[in-house]
Scaffold this motif. Structure first.
Motif, PDB file in Angstrom:
ATOM      1  N   ALA A 125       0.853  -1.202   0.000  1.00 53.32           N
ATOM      2  CA  ALA A 125       0.000   0.000   0.000  1.00 53.32           C
ATOM      3  C   ALA A 125       0.882   1.244   0.000  1.00 53.32           C
ATOM      4  N   HIS A 126       1.672   1.396  -1.045  1.00 52.36           N
ATOM      5  CA  HIS A 126       2.716   2.424  -1.050  1.00 52.36           C
ATOM      6  C   HIS A 126       2.154   3.841  -1.086  1.00 52.36           C
ATOM      7  N   LEU A 127       1.089   4.074  -1.839  1.00 53.33           N
ATOM      8  CA  LEU A 127       0.517   5.416  -1.861  1.00 53.33           C
ATOM      9  C   LEU A 127      -0.092   5.778  -0.521  1.00 53.33           C
ATOM     10  N   ASP A 128      -0.732   4.815   0.149  1.00 58.03           N
ATOM     11  CA  ASP A 128      -1.292   5.085   1.470  1.00 58.03           C
ATOM     12  C   ASP A 128      -0.184   5.451   2.450  1.00 58.03           C
ATOM     13  N   LYS A 129       0.945   4.738   2.377  1.00 54.90           N
ATOM     14  CA  LYS A 129       2.080   5.065   3.242  1.00 54.90           C
ATOM     15  C   LYS A 129       2.588   6.482   2.953  1.00 54.90           C
ATOM     16  N   MET A 130       2.696   6.809   1.665  1.00 49.18           N
ATOM     17  CA  MET A 130       3.196   8.131   1.310  1.00 49.18           C
ATOM     18  C   MET A 130       2.238   9.211   1.798  1.00 49.18           C
ATOM     19  N   TYR A 131       0.952   8.951   1.665  1.00 46.58           N
ATOM     20  CA  TYR A 131      -0.014   9.943   2.138  1.00 46.58           C
ATOM     21  C   TYR A 131       0.136  10.165   3.638  1.00 46.58           C
ATOM     22  N   LEU A 132       0.173   9.095   4.424  1.00 41.53           N
ATOM     23  CA  LEU A 132       0.225   9.242   5.882  1.00 41.53           C
ATOM     24  C   LEU A 132       1.499   9.952   6.328  1.00 41.53           C
ATOM     25  N   ARG A 133       2.613   9.629   5.704  1.00 40.35           N
ATOM     26  CA  ARG A 133       3.858  10.303   6.079  1.00 40.35           C
ATOM     27  C   ARG A 133       3.815  11.780   5.726  1.00 40.35           C
ATOM     28  N   LEU A 134       3.273  12.084   4.559  1.00 40.31           N
ATOM     29  CA  LEU A 134       3.176  13.492   4.170  1.00 40.31           C
ATOM     30  C   LEU A 134       2.185  14.231   5.055  1.00 40.31           C
ATOM     31  N   ARG A 135       1.056  13.609   5.356  1.00 44.24           N
ATOM     32  CA  ARG A 135       0.054  14.233   6.230  1.00 44.24           C
ATOM     33  C   ARG A 135       0.656  14.574   7.592  1.00 44.24           C
ATOM     34  N   MET A 136       1.469  13.645   8.149  1.00 42.55           N
ATOM     35  CA  MET A 136       2.089  13.901   9.444  1.00 42.55           C
ATOM     36  C   MET A 136       3.200  14.940   9.337  1.00 42.55           C
ATOM     37  N   ALA A 137       3.963  14.893   8.252  1.00 44.74           N
ATOM     38  CA  ALA A 137       5.079  15.834   8.093  1.00 44.74           C
ATOM     39  C   ALA A 137       4.617  17.265   7.927  1.00 44.74           C
ATOM     40  N   VAL A 138       3.393  17.469   7.418  1.00 41.62           N
ATOM     41  CA  VAL A 138       2.867  18.826   7.250  1.00 41.62           C
ATOM     42  C   VAL A 138       2.744  19.535   8.594  1.00 41.62           C
ATOM     43  N   GLU A 139       2.665  18.797   9.673  1.00 42.80           N
ATOM     44  CA  GLU A 139       2.587  19.406  11.003  1.00 42.80           C
ATOM     45  C   GLU A 139       3.949  19.761  11.575  1.00 42.80           C
ATOM     46  N   SER A 140       5.040  19.388  10.889  1.00 38.87           N
ATOM     47  CA  SER A 140       6.390  19.626  11.393  1.00 38.87           C
ATOM     48  C   SER A 140       7.102  20.698  10.578  1.00 38.87           C
ATOM     49  N   ASP A 141       8.219  21.165  11.129  1.00 39.86           N
ATOM     50  CA  ASP A 141       9.054  22.177  10.480  1.00 39.86           C
ATOM     51  C   ASP A 141      10.184  21.452   9.750  1.00 39.86           C
ATOM     52  N   ILE A 142       9.908  21.005   8.538  1.00 35.99           N
ATOM     53  CA  ILE A 142      10.870  20.215   7.780  1.00 35.99           C
ATOM     54  C   ILE A 142      11.985  21.110   7.245  1.00 35.99           C
ATOM     55  N   ARG A 143      13.231  20.635   7.411  1.00 34.02           N
ATOM     56  CA  ARG A 143      14.391  21.384   6.925  1.00 34.02           C
ATOM     57  C   ARG A 143      15.079  20.721   5.731  1.00 34.02           C
ATOM     58  N   CYS A 144      14.836  19.425   5.528  1.00 33.39           N
ATOM     59  CA  CYS A 144      15.543  18.694   4.486  1.00 33.39           C
ATOM     60  C   CYS A 144      14.662  17.564   3.969  1.00 33.39           C
ATOM     61  N   ILE A 145      14.735  17.323   2.657  1.00 32.06           N
ATOM     62  CA  ILE A 145      14.070  16.192   2.026  1.00 32.06           C
ATOM     63  C   ILE A 145      15.146  15.247   1.513  1.00 32.06           C
ATOM     64  N   ILE A 146      15.074  13.993   1.923  1.00 28.37           N
ATOM     65  CA  ILE A 146      15.962  12.961   1.391  1.00 28.37           C
ATOM     66  C   ILE A 146      15.136  12.066   0.482  1.00 28.37           C
ATOM     67  N   GLY A 147      15.520  12.014  -0.783  1.00 30.39           N
ATOM     68  CA  GLY A 147      14.747  11.206  -1.716  1.00 30.39           C
ATOM     69  C   GLY A 147      15.570  10.165  -2.436  1.00 30.39           C
ATOM     70  N   ILE A 148      16.880  10.414  -2.662  1.00 33.43           N
ATOM     71  CA  ILE A 148      17.747   9.603  -3.508  1.00 33.43           C
ATOM     72  C   ILE A 148      17.175   9.570  -4.925  1.00 33.43           C
ATOM     73  N   ASN A 149      16.066   8.844  -5.117  1.00 34.31           N
ATOM     74  CA  ASN A 149      15.390   8.854  -6.417  1.00 34.31           C
ATOM     75  C   ASN A 149      14.698  10.204  -6.593  1.00 34.31           C
ATOM     76  N   PRO A 150      15.147  11.039  -7.549  1.00 32.86           N
ATOM     77  CA  PRO A 150      14.575  12.387  -7.672  1.00 32.86           C
ATOM     78  C   PRO A 150      13.109  12.387  -8.081  1.00 32.86           C
ATOM     79  N   ALA A 151      12.641  11.303  -8.703  1.00 34.01           N
ATOM     80  CA  ALA A 151      11.228  11.246  -9.077  1.00 34.01           C
ATOM     81  C   ALA A 151      10.336  11.295  -7.843  1.00 34.01           C
ATOM     82  N   MET A 152      10.812  10.782  -6.717  1.00 36.37           N
ATOM     83  CA  MET A 152      10.047  10.846  -5.473  1.00 36.37           C
ATOM     84  C   MET A 152       9.948  12.286  -4.976  1.00 36.37           C
TER      85      MET A 152
END
Length: 560
Positions: A210-237
């Protein structure tokens, strides 16, 4: 990830920083005599694995020099080593390596196959961990605040599994981003930044695919934080993140207001944050990461290949002055280059990790292809990458092509230019690098920009093949701009590839054509691939797309 050593512990952060800088300094010290390092790596892998089945079959005990090594072992790809690897995966000891594989990495999915890459303790400690720690040095040197809090980094590739798939012998068969290095290899500091964020282990159970569901939940939670860096390795992500924010925005706001996770209880309501986010909605027609995380400092991902077309504009989505730091030039099978400074694309050859050989990228690799040592490489040239290391991959052609940018500190600095696979229907012998450089030339000459591109070979009513390009312009192009771009692209392809130039002159290959797509076409295609069950780390930018179903999904047109 090792849950016993959370990122919130300042003492742990201090030890992590010390380890990162120590590995960087050791690697730089190795640059003072790279030839000696290469001889040492060869001697070590020979001595350690001489009595394996593979070592006896290839007479490792008699090898003393690189020339001996070239005579004893052919250049080989995964298919050549696969029978040996399958024996190890089935549980047989002492096949390729003297120590048992602790797990098997799966390939990153570029070729569409699921390889089994043996991963041993000796490989991890002598080949993998030194470069792996050193790779983070530029980030934590120049942006130390990314380590200030566990939730300061959104690590998009982190994807731990409770029950990983296994080989026939019961060893985990996982991606590198799914392995628990701390527990399995006794490396408590190996957890990357972002792997102890609140969303690193999701509070609600989901199916493994359920990869899209995982991505949604992580993004939903991260919106509440003060993010300083994105680690993606794969730039398409990384490119998908702004698209997903807007796609899921009403859903995210509702979840934050209600304290839910996709409608399910799990967190506390946060009405104050919702008020802030709703104000952004009133001010901006398009929500960008820069609006949500105004203190963003850096993006960490591969910066070459097709990503070089869209990353300059994508970086603006995350904020003014956000740095692009290149992830290592590496594959599941092993490292090649690692950036030790803030160079935008290239990494220094990891001379202490493997025995490296290179071959002219415009020649086909064969078992007896002549190879070059690192000190024989020329700036501005493209090369096949061949490496050997103690983990059981010997004169292994990984299938990647690198370009020598320059020499720094006595070693070549390399950037990834694409896969070595050829598109060759009429003798044109096009590689990723040829097409990418031609695209860049044609775009620059017209002041045009793309969000992404792909191509395939089509045929006209007489059966003559020609390249059809699917293009997602950053802003709309006129018909005149498109026509002139296509003519420039045709010329540039001829300049990059003599085979293409001859095929066009002999009329074995027709003129290329261009199909303009909506700006979000490739993002929608990426999203559909992930929704179909492919791990996000494996859904990479792909230039050549000959599969008719994939082309139809991307363009909405049935290929000819």
């Amino acid at each position: 990830m090792n849950s016993a050593e959370p990122w919130a512990d300042p003492e742990r952060v201090g030890r992590y920083r010390a380890r990162v800088f120590a590995e960087r300094d050791r690697l730089r010290a190795a640059f003072t005599d790279p030839g000696a390092q290469q001889r040492r790596v060869l001697a070590d892998l020979l001595a350690f694995n001489a009595d394996t089945a593979y070592g006896r079959a290839h007479d490792f005990a008699r090898v003393r020099t690189l020339d001996d090594w070239r005579k004893a072992v052919p250049v080989q790809d995964y298919s050549a080593l696969a029978p040996w690897i399958e024996r190890a995966a089935a549980g047989e000891d002492n096949v390729l390596t003297a120590d048992r594989p602790a797990l098997f990495f799966t390939s990153s999915g570029t070729t569409g196959s699921r390889k089994k890459i043996p991963v041993t303790r000796r490989f991890m400690h002598t080949t993998f961990f030194p470069f792996y720690y050193a790779a983070w040095a530029p980030l934590i040197t120049h942006f130390p605040d990314v380590l200030a809090r566990p939730d300061a980094v959104l690590n998009l590739k982190h994807d731990p599994l409770t029950t990983p798939p296994t080989t026939a012998s019961g060893k985990p068969h996982v991606g590198a981003s799914q392995a628990d290095f701390g527990t399995r290899f006794g490396e408590p500091l190996s957890a990357e930044p972002g792997t102890h964020a609140p969303w690193a282990t999701l509070p609600t159970p989901l199916a493994p695919d359920a990869h899209l569901d995982k991505m949604y939940l992580r993004l939903r939670m991260a919106v509440e934080s003060d993010i300083r860096c994105i680690i993606g390795i794969n730039p398409a992500m990384v490119a998908a993140l702004p698209y997903q924010l807007n796609l899921w925005w009403p859903r995210i706001l509702k979840d934050i207001r209600d304290g839910t996770l996709d409608g399910r209880p799990g967190l506390l309501p946060n009405p104050e944050r919702v008020v802030e986010l709703q104000q952004l909605t009133r001010c901006h027609a398009t929500i960008r990461p820069a609006h949500i995380w105004p203190h963003m400092r850096a993006l960490f991902c591969w910066t070459t290949g097709l990503a070089s077309l869209y990353l300059p504009r994508l970086r603006e989505e995350f904020g003014p002055g956000v740095a692009l730091l290149p992830a290592p030039v590496a594959a599941s099978e092993g490292p090649v280059g690692v950036a030790l400074d803030r160079h935008r694309s290239a990494g220094s050859l990891v001379v202490s990790a493997s025995v490296y050989e290179f071959a002219d990228a415009d020649r086909d690799l064969t078992p007896d292809t002549p190879t070059l040592r690192p000190d024989e490489l020329e700036p501005g040239r493209d090369y096949h990458t061949v490496f050997s290391h103690v983990g059981g991959l010997y004169r292994y052609a990984v299938g990647d092509v690198v370009r020598v940018v320059d020499h720094e500190d006595g070693v070549p600095r390399l950037e990834y230019t694409g896969r070595s696979t050829l598109s060759n229907v009429a003798g044109e012998r096009l590689r990723d690098a040829h097409v990418l450089r031609a695209l860049t030339t044609a775009l620059t000459a017209g002041g045009l920009e793309l969000r992404n591109a792909a191509c395939r070979v089509s045929r006209d009513e007489r059966g003559t093949p020609a390249y059809e390009f699917a293009l997602a312009p950053h802003t709309p192009w006129t018909d005149d701009e498109t026509e002139r771009f296509t003519a420039r692209l045709d010329r540039a392809l001829g300049q990059e590839s003599p085979g293409y130039r001859r095929a066009r002159a002999d009329r074995r290959l027709g003129a290329p054509s261009a199909l303009r797509l909506p700006a979000d076409a490739f993002l929608r295609d990426w999203q559909e691939s992930v929704a179909g069950g492919i791990r996000p780390t494996q859904v990479k930018d792909r230039l050549f797309r000959q599969d008719p179903a994939q082309w139809r999904r991307l363009t909405g047109r049935t290929p000819q």
